[in-house]
Design an enzyme around this catalytic site. Structure first.
Site, PDB file in Angstrom:
ATOM      1  N   ASP A  26       0.819  -1.209   0.000  1.00  0.00           N
ATOM      2  CA  ASP A  26       0.000   0.000   0.000  1.00  0.00           C
ATOM      3  C   ASP A  26       0.860   1.269   0.000  1.00  0.00           C
ATOM      4  O   ASP A  26       1.954   1.277   0.561  1.00  0.00           O
ATOM      5  CB  ASP A  26      -0.921  -0.019   1.229  1.00  0.00           C
ATOM      6  N   ASN A  74     -11.011  -2.760  -5.170  1.00  0.00           N
ATOM      7  CA  ASN A  74     -10.252  -1.753  -5.937  1.00  0.00           C
ATOM      8  C   ASN A  74     -10.899  -1.382  -7.280  1.00  0.00           C
ATOM      9  O   ASN A  74     -10.513  -0.389  -7.901  1.00  0.00           O
ATOM     10  CB  ASN A  74      -8.794  -2.186  -6.157  1.00  0.00           C
TER      11      ASN A  74
HETATM   12  C1  IPE Z   1      -5.287  -2.705   0.056  1.00  0.00           C
HETATM   13  O1  IPE Z   1      -5.028  -1.357  -0.175  1.00  0.00           O
HETATM   14  C2  IPE Z   1      -5.321  -3.462  -1.232  1.00  0.00           C
HETATM   15  C3  IPE Z   1      -4.036  -3.646  -1.893  1.00  0.00           C
HETATM   16  C4  IPE Z   1      -2.878  -3.255  -1.421  1.00  0.00           C
HETATM   17  C5  IPE Z   1      -4.082  -4.333  -3.150  1.00  0.00           C
HETATM   18  P1  IPE Z   1      -6.215  -0.293  -0.326  1.00  0.00           P
HETATM   19  O2  IPE Z   1      -5.535   1.016  -0.551  1.00  0.00           O
HETATM   20  O3  IPE Z   1      -7.187  -0.739  -1.325  1.00  0.00           O
HETATM   21  O4  IPE Z   1      -6.877  -0.343   1.120  1.00  0.00           O
HETATM   22  P2  IPE Z   1      -7.801   0.708   1.877  1.00  0.00           P
HETATM   23  O5  IPE Z   1      -8.820   1.205   0.903  1.00  0.00           O
HETATM   24  O6  IPE Z   1      -6.901   1.810   2.342  1.00  0.00           O
HETATM   25  O7  IPE Z   1      -8.372  -0.051   3.029  1.00  0.00           O
HETATM   26  C1  IPE Z   2      -1.691   0.127  -3.263  1.00  0.00           C
HETATM   27  O1  IPE Z   2      -1.433   1.484  -3.309  1.00  0.00           O
HETATM   28  C2  IPE Z   2      -1.911  -0.486  -4.628  1.00  0.00           C
HETATM   29  C3  IPE Z   2      -3.298  -0.908  -4.887  1.00  0.00           C
HETATM   30  C4  IPE Z   2      -4.279  -0.908  -4.030  1.00  0.00           C
HETATM   31  C5  IPE Z   2      -3.602  -1.355  -6.237  1.00  0.00           C
HETATM   32  P1  IPE Z   2      -2.618   2.534  -3.337  1.00  0.00           P
HETATM   33  O2  IPE Z   2      -2.990   2.792  -4.741  1.00  0.00           O
HETATM   34  O3  IPE Z   2      -3.739   2.113  -2.458  1.00  0.00           O
HETATM   35  O4  IPE Z   2      -1.892   3.805  -2.725  1.00  0.00           O
HETATM   36  P2  IPE Z   2      -2.481   4.841  -1.677  1.00  0.00           P
HETATM   37  O5  IPE Z   2      -2.934   4.069  -0.481  1.00  0.00           O
HETATM   38  O6  IPE Z   2      -3.621   5.546  -2.353  1.00  0.00           O
HETATM   39  O7  IPE Z   2      -1.340   5.749  -1.372  1.00  0.00           O
HETATM   40 MG    MG Z   3      -4.137   2.404  -0.487  1.00  0.00          MG
END
Ligand code: IPE
Ligand code: IPE
Ligand code: MG
Length: 238
Positions: A26, A74
């Site tokens: 993340d 997502n």
């Molecule tokens: C968790 O991250 C999913 C992945 C890393 C693939 P998210 O960014 O989707 O999680 P939330 O929305 O902060 O809980």
């Molecule tokens: C994790 O990084 C990757 C996926 C969930 C695909 P994020 O895209 O959630 O990055 P932040 O949390 O918005 O910084």
């Molecule tokens: Mg995230």
């Protein structure tokens, strides 16, 4: 900090005790935002961190690595971001995943495959098939949700007329025979599971770091694994 396995102790079992490590990758979006770049740029950089981290886990003797790359939630993201992630995932079929398969990792995709097109599915199956005899495992969680995993497993048991036991349900999950994760690492500062490996994480040690995923380095893996080595796992005992 941990010896690269092939260097000094080729046959020694890794001293840190982590057999299966899982990463909630993340912080890609925030990493890009900090640089005034679009979120997609963060995903590209995150993909490089993925290669670096997976390779290092193998080097320090970890047998199973699971990465959370795309959740069932997502899809809620803007269309162009979802598209960019799908594009990156598709490129990896012939790039990073293929390279890992050739370097001796068994690639397995965990998650709901019903939303992928036929070409992508075909590539996923081929990679799994080509790497099936490799010993070290890389589980790529893509369109993965812990609730969907459990529901899917229950449906499998029902359709096969099997008893609803913990043992049967465990092997009906996408992770099948894979041992449960010892350690789950979440980067990006949030302290939640976000629907990852809900059943499998019952006794996993959790490790949270503010490091954003694209910044993740070998030393950060060392820090997580060293913290794991200090934990006292009781599994409900004393
Ligand atoms: C968790 O991250 C999913 C992945 C890393 C693939 P998210 O960014 O989707 O999680 P939330 O929305 O902060 O809980
Ligand atoms: C994790 O990084 C990757 C996926 C969930 C695909 P994020 O895209 O959630 O990055 P932040 O949390 O918005 O910084
Ligand atoms: Mg995230």
């Amino acid at each position: 900090m941990f010896f690269r396995q092939n260097e000094k102790f080729p046959d020694q079992k890794s001293e840190h005790g982590v057999r299966h490590i899982a990463f909630i990758m993340d912080g890609n979006g925030r990493w890009a935002k900090k640089r005034g770049m679009p979120r997609e740029f963060g995903h590209r950089e995150g993909a490089k961190a993925f290669q670096r981290v997976v390779e290092y886990c193998g080097d320090i003797g970890i047998e199973y690595v699971t990465v959370y790359a795309f959740s069932t939630e997502n899809w809620k993201r803007p269309e162009n971001e979802v598209k960019a992630i799908m594009q990156l995932f598709t490129e990896y079929m012939s790039e990073a995943f293929r390279v890992f398969a050739e370097k001796g990792l068994r690639i397995r995709f965990i998650g709901d495959r019903s939303r992928f097109d036929a070409d992508l599915l075909c590539e996923m199956n081929r990679l799994e098939q080509d790497s099936k005899d490799n010993k070290k495992v890389l589980n790529v969680a893509f369109n993965y949700g812990g609730r969907e995993d459990i529901l899917h497993a229950v449906k499998v048991l029902a359709s096969e007329g099997k008893d609803f036991t913990e043992e049967n349900l465990t092997v009906a999950l996408y992770t099948e025979q894979c041992p449960e994760p010892d350690l789950i690492v979440r980067t990006g500062g949030e302290m939640r599971i976000s629907n990852f490996l809900l059943w499998q994480s019952a006794y996993a040690e959790l490790y949270f770091t503010d490091t954003l995923w694209p910044d993740m380095q070998e030393k950060d893996v060392d820090a997580a694994v060293a913290e794991f080595a200090r934990r006292n796992r009781r599994f409900g005992g004393v």
